[in-house]
Scaffold this motif. Structure first.
Motif, short mmCIF file in Angstrom:
data_model
loop_
_atom_site.label_atom_id
_atom_site.label_comp_id
_atom_site.label_asym_id
_atom_site.label_seq_id
_atom_site.Cartn_x
_atom_site.Cartn_y
_atom_site.Cartn_z
N THR A 194 22.00 31.85 7.61
CA THR A 194 22.56 32.26 8.83
C THR A 194 22.13 33.73 9.39
N GLN A 195 21.79 34.34 8.58
CA GLN A 195 20.96 35.78 8.63
C GLN A 195 19.72 35.53 9.14
N SER A 196 19.02 34.47 8.48
CA SER A 196 17.49 34.11 8.84
C SER A 196 17.55 33.46 10.03
N MET A 197 18.53 32.93 10.62
CA MET A 197 18.50 32.07 12.00
C MET A 197 18.99 33.28 13.02
N TYR A 198 19.86 34.18 12.61
CA TYR A 198 20.09 35.15 13.29
C TYR A 198 18.68 36.07 13.94
N GLU A 199 18.27 36.54 12.66
CA GLU A 199 17.04 37.29 12.93
C GLU A 199 15.80 36.45 13.56
N GLN A 200 15.89 35.29 13.43
CA GLN A 200 14.70 34.67 14.40
C GLN A 200 15.00 34.63 15.80
N TYR A 201 16.27 34.23 16.05
CA TYR A 201 16.82 34.27 17.61
C TYR A 201 16.53 35.69 18.04
N LYS A 202 17.11 36.75 17.16
CA LYS A 202 16.69 38.13 17.80
C LYS A 202 15.58 38.60 18.02
N SER A 203 14.31 38.00 17.47
CA SER A 203 13.03 38.22 17.35
C SER A 203 12.53 37.83 18.71
N THR A 204 13.14 36.83 19.13
CA THR A 204 12.83 35.85 20.30
C THR A 204 13.08 36.52 21.60
N ILE A 205 14.00 37.34 21.42
CA ILE A 205 14.48 38.34 22.77
C ILE A 205 13.88 39.60 22.57
N ASN A 206 12.98 39.75 23.54
CA ASN A 206 12.06 40.90 23.48
C ASN A 206 11.61 41.00 25.02
N ASP A 207 12.25 42.34 25.67
CA ASP A 207 11.95 42.42 26.93
C ASP A 207 10.51 43.01 27.22
N ALA A 208 9.71 43.27 26.29
CA ALA A 208 8.34 43.74 26.30
C ALA A 208 7.45 42.54 26.42
N VAL A 209 7.84 41.44 26.03
CA VAL A 209 6.95 40.23 26.14
C VAL A 209 7.17 39.74 27.70
#
Length: 335
Positions: free
Chosen positions: A261-276
């Motif tokens: 769950t921690q891995s999936m959370y970090e993956q989704y968190k990394s896709t949310i980036n306002d700088a992209v």
């Protein structure tokens, strides 16, 4: 039909030679009319009277939103760099939305810029919005790119507004795409919190049982500790040791689930980036060097042609009127 009207019809038949004769006979008045029209339109179309418009364009492609998805970032697989027709349609909807237009009205102070007095208009926002819509277009070209076009009396204003439209489209599109990811991230955050609480509760329970029954050491040593105890305490230790074994196994499974769950959370968190960015800007808008309209020579030429046609029609009507009047006079004398 009376013979008089048949005679008038036959004698007044019109052809190209007659037309040219009439034009030549009235050439001076026609030339005067054309000259006045040319002079008037030349004066009216002067840049000091009819302010020129400058056009600035910005061209961009929407990027494929799946490029920043967890599957694209952490799994193997080919993804198209640019978005499809659905992405273009979403961009066009954002570009023609009222929130974007209201932002531009506020950002560039379009009430003052378009010289619209809100106190004298029944619907001031509607009026300024219609003026803005007349001066900007966002459409898809034949190559699949989105083209933002702005025309304005100020060349710098046109360029700045076109670039600002692209920037705001990117911001709105990014927000729209990240909303769903944020919802999924919230779900994973809740699962992560629950799983951490579960592991903590099991850890606390194991610690309590070991401390109460002095069951320290590994699971393999629990049987030896139980055999050294006798009576009721021995049976209690036996039950406690079994419970500790079960909890230890459950804890291992919960920790694995927690890590996933921690891995999936970090993956989704990394896709949310306002700088992209969500747009690939192929061409930024720059201030135009030449005006786009009005085309002065076209206005002068058009006025000259219209005045010639109207003047020619007028003299033809005058000639026909004279002819018919003379024919009626001859009939009156003959009678």
């Amino acid at each position: 039909m009376p013979k008089f009207f048949i005679s008038c019809y036959m004698d007044s038949s019109f052809n190209l030679i007659a037309f040219l004769r009439i034009v030549w006979r009235w050439r001076k008045p026609i030339l005067i009319i054309c000259g006045v029209a040319i002079l008037a339109t030349t004066i009216i179309s002067d840049p000091h009277i009819m302010k020129p418009y400058y056009e600035s364009d910005s061209v961009f492609y929407p990027l494929n939103p799946n490029l920043t998805s967890s599957s694209a970032l952490f799994e193997l697989g080919e993804q198209s760099y640019f978005g499809g027709s659905n992405d273009v349609d979403r961009i066009l909807s954002i570009a023609n939305s009222e929130p974007l237009k209201l932002y531009l009205i506020h950002k560039f102070k379009l009430f003052q810029h378009y010289d619209i007095d809100s106190s004298k208009e029944n619907y001031p926002v509607y009026t300024v919005m219609r003026e803005l819509e007349d001066n900007m277009t966002v459409e898809k070209n034949e190559k699949g790119a989105v083209v933002v076009t702005v025309i304005d009396h100020g060349k710098k204003v046109a360029a700045d507004m076109a670039n600002e439209i692209v920037d705001q489209i990117d911001i709105a599109n990014k927000k729209l795409l990240n909303e769903n990811k944020t919802k999924i991230l919230t779900i994973y955050a809740g699962k992560l919190k629950d799983k951490e609480a579960e592991v903590k509760n099991m850890t606390d329970t194991i610690f309590y049982l070991k401390h109460r029954f002095n069951l320290y050491g590994g699971i393999d040593q629990l049987d030896r500790l139980i055999k050294t105890s006798e009576g009721t305490r021995g049976s209690d230790m036996d039950a406690a040791s079994e419970q500790v074994k079960v909890l230890e196994e459950k804890k291992k499974g919960s920790i694995r689930e927690l890590n996933n769950t921690q891995s999936m959370y970090e993956q989704y968190k990394s896709t949310i980036n306002d700088a992209v960015p969500t747009l690939y800007i192929l061409e930024k808008a720059i201030p135009a060097e030449r005006k786009s309209k009005p085309i002065r020579w076209l206005i002068v030429l058009g006025s000259a042609l219209i005045s010639f046609v109207l003047g020619t029609l007028a003299v033809i009507l005058i000639e026909r009127y004279k002819y018919i009047k003379a024919a009626f006079a001859d009939v009156s004398k003959a009678s």
